[in-house]
Design an enzyme around this catalytic site. Sequence first.
Site: not given
Ligand code: RIB
Length: 295
Positions: A39-42, A139, A212-213, A239, A243
């Site tokens: 989750g982006k927040g978590a 999100e 930009e990665g 991934t 974040d």
């Molecule tokens: O940014 C990565 C996140 O995007 C993942 O952890 C997924 O849960 C989505 O929210």
Amino acid sequence: MKNITVIGSINVDLVAVSDKRPKAGETVIGKAFHTIAGGKGANQAVASARLGANVTMLGVVGNDTYGTFSLDNLKENNINIDSVGVTNETTTGVAQIVIAENDNSIIVIPGANDKCDVNYAKQNEKKILASDLVILQLEIPLETVLFIAGLCKKNNIPVLLNPAPACVIPEKLIDDVTFITPNEHEFELIFGQDSNKDTLLKRYPNKLLITEGSNGVIFHNGSEIVRVPANKVNVVDTTGAGDTFNGAFGAAYINGKEIDEAIKYANLAAGISVTKLGAQGGMPTQQELDRWEQF
Ligand code: RIB
């Protein structure tokens, strides 16, 4: 000690690792499967907390196993979860992630994240107003994000908005936040495909930070456009790189780092994060970051 409040999504990531990404109608045999916190927040809350920030999480999970799993994970990362909502009305958010061919694709089912509504934000107004920095993503419902950004603007509380996943947002939201950190894809969606990067960077000096990665981050420092390069690393899973960048930038910002220094710090943290699997798997602690800095 200064406080960061993250208001955003809490998901469980269901991650399939495969050599090949299936095409529509195709079945492929994968290599591994993982159920991990996301989750982006978590994720952004965890990134800030691992780097020593005092973090409060606001968001909503379902009254189910994934909800408990997510809350336990936040607690283990020293995040204040006292005001995280638990709903009986729907299930904890999930993200189905495929890691294949050196990149990820993600489908998010928001579930309880949609209950992170304006009402919930109003109930937590005191906590939000006691923050030194508020971090938001997209999100949770957009109205909630607009409400919180407006509230913070009125009360002079800095806001870092990570506009992900990409969607069209009103200009007022950009005006209300202190920093906005789109990647190139999000930048095009927000400002339009034909928009000129240099013009927009100039329009939003020290606010618009375009990630930009592997090419690093660009922003306008008030006099000129500056690129802060990314670090070269062995990529295992991208991934959560964004974040990690946002959470680390937030941690650096509340510690008084200048913007370019905070970006450099966040770039290093994001670089380290992609060397391990999972959004939170590679997020560094301050000690790990110090070790990497020596190389
Ligand atoms: O940014 C990565 C996140 O995007 C993942 O952890 C997924 O849960 C989505 O929210």
